[in-house]
Write a protein that holds these residues in place. Structure first.
Motif, PDB file in Angstrom:
ATOM      1  N   HIS A  15       0.827  -1.210   0.000  1.00  0.00           N
ATOM      2  CA  HIS A  15       0.000   0.000   0.000  1.00  0.00           C
ATOM      3  C   HIS A  15       0.860   1.259   0.000  1.00  0.00           C
ATOM      4  O   HIS A  15       0.596   2.213  -0.738  1.00  0.00           O
ATOM      5  N   LEU A  16       1.909   1.268   0.817  1.00  0.00           N
ATOM      6  CA  LEU A  16       2.770   2.451   0.877  1.00  0.00           C
ATOM      7  C   LEU A  16       3.510   2.675  -0.438  1.00  0.00           C
ATOM      8  O   LEU A  16       3.710   3.817  -0.857  1.00  0.00           O
ATOM      9  N   LEU A  17       3.886   1.597  -1.099  1.00  0.00           N
ATOM     10  CA  LEU A  17       4.515   1.725  -2.412  1.00  0.00           C
ATOM     11  C   LEU A  17       3.558   2.359  -3.417  1.00  0.00           C
ATOM     12  O   LEU A  17       3.926   3.250  -4.184  1.00  0.00           O
ATOM     13  N   LYS A  18       2.313   1.884  -3.412  1.00  0.00           N
ATOM     14  CA  LYS A  18       1.307   2.439  -4.330  1.00  0.00           C
ATOM     15  C   LYS A  18       0.987   3.892  -3.979  1.00  0.00           C
ATOM     16  O   LYS A  18       0.794   4.733  -4.868  1.00  0.00           O
ATOM     17  N   LEU A  19       0.944   4.184  -2.705  1.00  0.00           N
ATOM     18  CA  LEU A  19       0.668   5.555  -2.267  1.00  0.00           C
ATOM     19  C   LEU A  19       1.786   6.495  -2.698  1.00  0.00           C
ATOM     20  O   LEU A  19       1.528   7.624  -3.143  1.00  0.00           O
ATOM     21  N   HIS A  20       3.016   6.030  -2.596  1.00  0.00           N
ATOM     22  CA  HIS A  20       4.146   6.840  -3.040  1.00  0.00           C
ATOM     23  C   HIS A  20       4.115   7.037  -4.554  1.00  0.00           C
ATOM     24  O   HIS A  20       4.423   8.121  -5.064  1.00  0.00           O
ATOM     25  N   GLU A  21       3.699   6.001  -5.266  1.00  0.00           N
ATOM     26  CA  GLU A  21       3.698   6.073  -6.729  1.00  0.00           C
ATOM     27  C   GLU A  21       2.578   6.945  -7.278  1.00  0.00           C
ATOM     28  O   GLU A  21       2.793   7.746  -8.201  1.00  0.00           O
ATOM     29  N   PHE A  22       1.385   6.819  -6.711  1.00  0.00           N
ATOM     30  CA  PHE A  22       0.211   7.492  -7.285  1.00  0.00           C
ATOM     31  C   PHE A  22      -0.322   8.647  -6.442  1.00  0.00           C
ATOM     32  O   PHE A  22      -1.173   9.403  -6.908  1.00  0.00           O
ATOM     33  N   GLY A  23       0.153   8.769  -5.195  1.00  0.00           N
ATOM     34  CA  GLY A  23      -0.413   9.783  -4.323  1.00  0.00           C
ATOM     35  C   GLY A  23      -1.749   9.328  -3.773  1.00  0.00           C
ATOM     36  O   GLY A  23      -2.278   8.290  -4.183  1.00  0.00           O
ATOM     37  N   PRO A  24      -2.346  10.079  -2.852  1.00  0.00           N
ATOM     38  CA  PRO A  24      -3.621   9.658  -2.254  1.00  0.00           C
ATOM     39  C   PRO A  24      -4.781   9.775  -3.236  1.00  0.00           C
ATOM     40  O   PRO A  24      -4.788  10.635  -4.116  1.00  0.00           O
ATOM     41  N   CYS A  25      -5.754   8.900  -3.064  1.00  0.00           N
ATOM     42  CA  CYS A  25      -6.987   8.939  -3.856  1.00  0.00           C
ATOM     43  C   CYS A  25      -8.114   9.458  -2.963  1.00  0.00           C
ATOM     44  O   CYS A  25      -7.903   9.729  -1.775  1.00  0.00           O
ATOM     45  N   PRO A  26      -9.327   9.598  -3.479  1.00  0.00           N
ATOM     46  CA  PRO A  26     -10.403  10.206  -2.681  1.00  0.00           C
ATOM     47  C   PRO A  26     -10.763   9.480  -1.392  1.00  0.00           C
ATOM     48  O   PRO A  26     -11.344  10.100  -0.496  1.00  0.00           O
ATOM     49  N   ILE A  27     -10.439   8.198  -1.240  1.00  0.00           N
ATOM     50  CA  ILE A  27     -10.821   7.502  -0.008  1.00  0.00           C
ATOM     51  C   ILE A  27      -9.672   7.423   0.997  1.00  0.00           C
ATOM     52  O   ILE A  27      -9.835   6.828   2.059  1.00  0.00           O
ATOM     53  N   HIS A  28      -8.525   8.002   0.697  1.00  0.00           N
ATOM     54  CA  HIS A  28      -7.433   8.002   1.667  1.00  0.00           C
ATOM     55  C   HIS A  28      -7.723   8.993   2.800  1.00  0.00           C
ATOM     56  O   HIS A  28      -8.334  10.053   2.577  1.00  0.00           O
ATOM     57  N   ARG A  29      -7.275   8.642   3.989  1.00  0.00           N
ATOM     58  CA  ARG A  29      -7.448   9.491   5.159  1.00  0.00           C
ATOM     59  C   ARG A  29      -6.276  10.467   5.215  1.00  0.00           C
ATOM     60  O   ARG A  29      -5.185  10.137   5.668  1.00  0.00           O
ATOM     61  N   ARG A  30      -6.508  11.667   4.770  1.00  0.00           N
ATOM     62  CA  ARG A  30      -5.413  12.616   4.596  1.00  0.00           C
ATOM     63  C   ARG A  30      -4.885  13.179   5.898  1.00  0.00           C
ATOM     64  O   ARG A  30      -3.824  13.791   5.918  1.00  0.00           O
ATOM     65  N   SER A  31      -5.598  12.957   6.996  1.00  0.00           N
ATOM     66  CA  SER A  31      -5.104  13.400   8.295  1.00  0.00           C
ATOM     67  C   SER A  31      -4.122  12.401   8.893  1.00  0.00           C
ATOM     68  O   SER A  31      -3.490  12.683   9.917  1.00  0.00           O
ATOM     69  N   PHE A  32      -3.973  11.225   8.269  1.00  0.00           N
ATOM     70  CA  PHE A  32      -3.041  10.216   8.761  1.00  0.00           C
ATOM     71  C   PHE A  32      -1.659  10.489   8.173  1.00  0.00           C
ATOM     72  O   PHE A  32      -1.509  10.671   6.971  1.00  0.00           O
ATOM     73  N   GLU A  33      -0.635  10.490   9.018  1.00  0.00           N
ATOM     74  CA  GLU A  33       0.693  10.891   8.581  1.00  0.00           C
ATOM     75  C   GLU A  33       1.243  10.072   7.405  1.00  0.00           C
ATOM     76  O   GLU A  33       1.841  10.651   6.499  1.00  0.00           O
ATOM     77  N   PRO A  34       1.093   8.734   7.364  1.00  0.00           N
ATOM     78  CA  PRO A  34       1.618   8.007   6.201  1.00  0.00           C
ATOM     79  C   PRO A  34       0.990   8.423   4.871  1.00  0.00           C
ATOM     80  O   PRO A  34       1.604   8.256   3.819  1.00  0.00           O
ATOM     81  N   VAL A  35      -0.224   8.979   4.926  1.00  0.00           N
ATOM     82  CA  VAL A  35      -0.852   9.482   3.703  1.00  0.00           C
ATOM     83  C   VAL A  35      -0.305  10.865   3.381  1.00  0.00           C
ATOM     84  O   VAL A  35       0.006  11.175   2.227  1.00  0.00           O
ATOM     85  N   ALA A  36      -0.160  11.688   4.406  1.00  0.00           N
ATOM     86  CA  ALA A  36       0.357  13.039   4.191  1.00  0.00           C
ATOM     87  C   ALA A  36       1.826  13.022   3.786  1.00  0.00           C
ATOM     88  O   ALA A  36       2.280  13.886   3.034  1.00  0.00           O
ATOM     89  N   GLN A  37       2.576  12.009   4.281  1.00  0.00           N
ATOM     90  CA  GLN A  37       4.010  11.931   3.979  1.00  0.00           C
ATOM     91  C   GLN A  37       4.367  10.506   3.546  1.00  0.00           C
ATOM     92  O   GLN A  37       5.064   9.786   4.255  1.00  0.00           O
ATOM     93  N   PRO A  38       3.881  10.071   2.382  1.00  0.00           N
ATOM     94  CA  PRO A  38       4.128   8.690   1.953  1.00  0.00           C
ATOM     95  C   PRO A  38       5.598   8.372   1.737  1.00  0.00           C
ATOM     96  O   PRO A  38       6.030   7.256   1.959  1.00  0.00           O
ATOM     97  N   LEU A  39       6.380   9.365   1.323  1.00  0.00           N
ATOM     98  CA  LEU A  39       7.800   9.112   1.091  1.00  0.00           C
ATOM     99  C   LEU A  39       8.510   8.809   2.408  1.00  0.00           C
ATOM    100  O   LEU A  39       9.384   7.933   2.473  1.00  0.00           O
ATOM    101  N   LEU A  40       8.130   9.510   3.485  1.00  0.00           N
ATOM    102  CA  LEU A  40       8.714   9.261   4.795  1.00  0.00           C
ATOM    103  C   LEU A  40       8.387   7.855   5.266  1.00  0.00           C
ATOM    104  O   LEU A  40       9.244   7.122   5.752  1.00  0.00           O
TER     105      LEU A  40
END
Length: 233
Positions: free
Chosen positions: A181-206
């Motif tokens: 999931h983190l690999l896909k998030l880093h590759e494509f960025g968040p989609c409409p159902i991602h929880r943007r207040s969660f740090e791994p979504v806000a900072q997928p590269l980290l």
């Protein structure tokens, strides 16, 4: 901690005091990075028996689906679900969203229970008398039934989202923070159902960098070389 089979110990104690309608309630998806949090409420008949019902996390996916189908097909079982989406989770935070999903599930029951058994810690505020039970999904059959219903309901929702957003592979990880999931998030960025207040979504590269660091750490390399299992950080 010694293993204790799911049963009706807490339900029986309540029935002795005159409480008859008892609902178990549990949630699924609280720790995910994407998708909703889902809570289920389940009221089981007093004579209910099930040899395989247990905490949904301890059941293989195929068995969990089978038990889910048996539960919802039983006309003596009253059950409902409450769903709070990722937008609301970001707005009010995941703890409040989980509690809101639980209250929605209870409110959807046609006949409200007299008492509610909740997995984990107390929910405040709550409209009904409650007993919070740590690891309740391993102890109470009512909570275990709610656990299975919540988990399977959410898994199905995430499989539907996978059809909308196939690049994220939601059907495989159900929105949790796996390496894939983190690999896909880093590759494509968040989609409409991602929880943007969660740090791994806000900072997928980290988050991805932390995984790389864990996989390449000296302790883990040494563990692989001598065949010793090194626990995840």
């Amino acid at each position: 901690m010694s293993y204790r089979r799911c049963g009706f110990r807490h339900e029986k104690k309540l029935r002795i005091t005159g409480v008859s309608r008892i609902a178990g309630i549990d949630e699924a998806g609280r720790g995910a990075l994407a998708g909703p949090v889902v809570a289920a409420a389940a009221i089981l008949p007093e004579k209910f028996r099930h040899r395989r019902l247990n905490d949904s996390k301890q059941l293989a996916p195929e068995l969990r689906e089978e038990i889910y189908c048996e539960l919802i097909a039983n006309p003596e079982i009253r059950w409902t679900v409450g769903v709070v989406d990722s937008v609301e989770i970001d707005r009010i935070n995941i703890l409040r969203a989980s509690h809101r999903a639980m209250r929605l599930a209870i409110a959807a029951l046609l006949e409200p229970p007299d008492h509610v058994l909740i997995d984990g810690l107390p929910v405040i505020p709550f409209p009904l008398p409650q007993t919070a039970i740590i690891d309740g999904d391993c102890i109470s059959l009512s909570i275990a039934a709610a656990s299975v219903i919540a988990k399977v309901t959410r898994d199905r929702i995430m499989r539907d989202f996978c059809a909308q957003f196939p690049q994220y592979c939601f059907s495989q990880h159900k929105g949790y923070g796996t390496e894939l999931h983190l690999l896909k998030l880093h590759e494509f960025g968040p989609c409409p159902i991602h929880r943007r207040s969660f740090e791994p979504v806000a900072q997928p590269l980290l988050a991805l960098g932390e995984i790389v660091q864990i996989r390449s750490s000296p302790a883990r390399r040494a563990g692989r070389e001598i065949g010793v299992s090194v626990p995840e950080a």
